[in-house]
Motif scaffolding. Structure first.
Motif, PDB file in Angstrom:
ATOM      1  N   ALA A 147       0.832  -1.203   0.000  1.00 31.40           N
ATOM      2  CA  ALA A 147       0.000   0.000   0.000  1.00 31.40           C
ATOM      3  C   ALA A 147       0.867   1.253   0.000  1.00 31.40           C
ATOM      4  O   ALA A 147       0.565   2.243  -0.690  1.00 31.40           O
ATOM      5  CB  ALA A 147      -0.931  -0.002   1.208  1.00 31.40           C
ATOM      6  N   THR A 148       1.962   1.223   0.750  1.00 33.40           N
ATOM      7  CA  THR A 148       2.855   2.377   0.818  1.00 33.40           C
ATOM      8  C   THR A 148       3.516   2.630  -0.528  1.00 33.40           C
ATOM      9  O   THR A 148       3.603   3.770  -0.995  1.00 33.40           O
ATOM     10  CB  THR A 148       3.933   2.158   1.893  1.00 33.40           C
ATOM     11  N   LEU A 149       4.002   1.555  -1.176  1.00 33.64           N
ATOM     12  CA  LEU A 149       4.633   1.720  -2.480  1.00 33.64           C
ATOM     13  C   LEU A 149       3.628   2.240  -3.500  1.00 33.64           C
ATOM     14  O   LEU A 149       3.941   3.147  -4.289  1.00 33.64           O
ATOM     15  CB  LEU A 149       5.231   0.395  -2.952  1.00 33.64           C
ATOM     16  N   ARG A 150       2.429   1.685  -3.509  1.00 33.90           N
ATOM     17  CA  ARG A 150       1.427   2.114  -4.477  1.00 33.90           C
ATOM     18  C   ARG A 150       1.057   3.578  -4.277  1.00 33.90           C
ATOM     19  O   ARG A 150       0.852   4.316  -5.243  1.00 33.90           O
ATOM     20  CB  ARG A 150       0.191   1.217  -4.375  1.00 33.90           C
ATOM     21  N   LEU A 151       0.982   4.002  -3.044  1.00 26.68           N
ATOM     22  CA  LEU A 151       0.671   5.407  -2.769  1.00 26.68           C
ATOM     23  C   LEU A 151       1.775   6.311  -3.327  1.00 26.68           C
ATOM     24  O   LEU A 151       1.503   7.289  -4.035  1.00 26.68           O
ATOM     25  CB  LEU A 151       0.514   5.607  -1.266  1.00 26.68           C
ATOM     26  N   ALA A 152       3.025   5.975  -3.026  1.00 20.30           N
ATOM     27  CA  ALA A 152       4.142   6.806  -3.472  1.00 20.30           C
ATOM     28  C   ALA A 152       4.263   6.806  -4.990  1.00 20.30           C
ATOM     29  O   ALA A 152       4.473   7.858  -5.619  1.00 20.30           O
ATOM     30  CB  ALA A 152       5.436   6.305  -2.831  1.00 20.30           C
ATOM     31  N   LYS A 153       4.129   5.635  -5.616  1.00 13.85           N
ATOM     32  CA  LYS A 153       4.247   5.549  -7.070  1.00 13.85           C
ATOM     33  C   LYS A 153       3.079   6.236  -7.773  1.00 13.85           C
ATOM     34  O   LYS A 153       3.242   6.773  -8.874  1.00 13.85           O
ATOM     35  CB  LYS A 153       4.336   4.080  -7.497  1.00 13.85           C
TER      36      LYS A 153
END
Length: 248
Positions: free
Chosen positions: A107-113
């Motif tokens: 979820a964190t990676l998807r938010l940042a990307k």
């Protein structure tokens, strides 16, 4: 079944998954629908919330408040805009859709990307750097796809000593069609695209590394320092050594 939603912020959401229902979004939001990520050529389109079929078919939808777009880049793209998705941005999109990390890291990676991808799309659209999906003009669809493949080959392999004949052969077109089609679609020559990749990378290395100027030139495809300095000075208005001093 609805697309998986990532709440990026109060002004943005990402919806992941093709062939699924698209939830309603607030009035006035812009929807960036990205499709064809698994196969070339990938595309991105700004579509209306009512465009159900196109939204459902998209692999990834970035939904953002138009006011946020204007705050970020001074503009909020609208209308029926459709662009080819550049190779580097397709990689960012795939990092969102195909992320294999466990939660909560995924979820964190998807938010940042999602933020990275949106900002790149907005800034490139505002600068006129995205190629319109109808830019192929009179080229047949198959030839347009091959010219796009040539652009990807250049963007991904610019460090190598590429020739027109090698690029044309790799992409399945003849040299003359590659030359004409490339200029029609990208408003520059194959040589211009190679040079831009090399010099842009060289500028980054001059600013971010302590490597010798000659080493940077060689790493970016120039066999001697004189030719590197001439090309760099023509593109950026100063020799590489001066740019390094200014950036220091």
């Amino acid at each position: 079944m609805t697309k998986q939603c990532v709440d990026v912020s109060g002004e943005m959401r990402s919806y992941i998954g093709a062939g699924a229902a698209m939830p309603a979004v607030p009035h006035g939001w812009r929807l960036f629908a990205l499709g064809g990520l698994a196969e070339a050529p990938a595309r991105v389109a700004i579509v209306a919330a009512e465009a159900g079929a196109e939204l459902c078919a998209a692999d990834l939808v970035l939904a953002v408040d138009a006011a946020a777009c204007r705050r970020l880049v001074g503009d909020a793209p609208g209308g029926a805009c459709r662009w080819y998705l550049p190779t580097d941005l397709r990689s960012v999109a795939l990092a969102i859709t195909d992320c294999a990390l466990p939660e909560p890291a995924r979820a964190t990676l998807r938010l940042a990307k999602s933020i990275e991808l949106l900002l790149a799309l907005l800034t490139r659209a505002a600068a006129g750097e995205l190629v319109a999906a109808d830019a192929a003009g009179e080229l047949l669809e198959g030839d347009a796809v091959r010219i796009l493949a040539a652009r990807r080959l250049i963007d991904e392999n610019w460090r190598e000593k590429l020739t027109l004949d090698e690029i044309a052969r790799s992409c399945g077109v003849n040299r003359a069609k590659l030359t004409r089609g490339f200029r029609a679609m990208f408003r520059c020559s194959v040589a211009d695209a190679l040079t831009e990749n090399r010099l842009t990378r060289a500028r980054h290395m001059l600013r971010e590394t302590d490597l010798a100027v000659s080493s940077i030139g060689y790493a970016c495809g120039y066999r001697n320092n004189a030719s590197f300095t001439r090309a760099f000075s023509r593109r950026f208005g100063m020799p590489p050594s001066q740019l390094r001093q200014v950036a220091a």
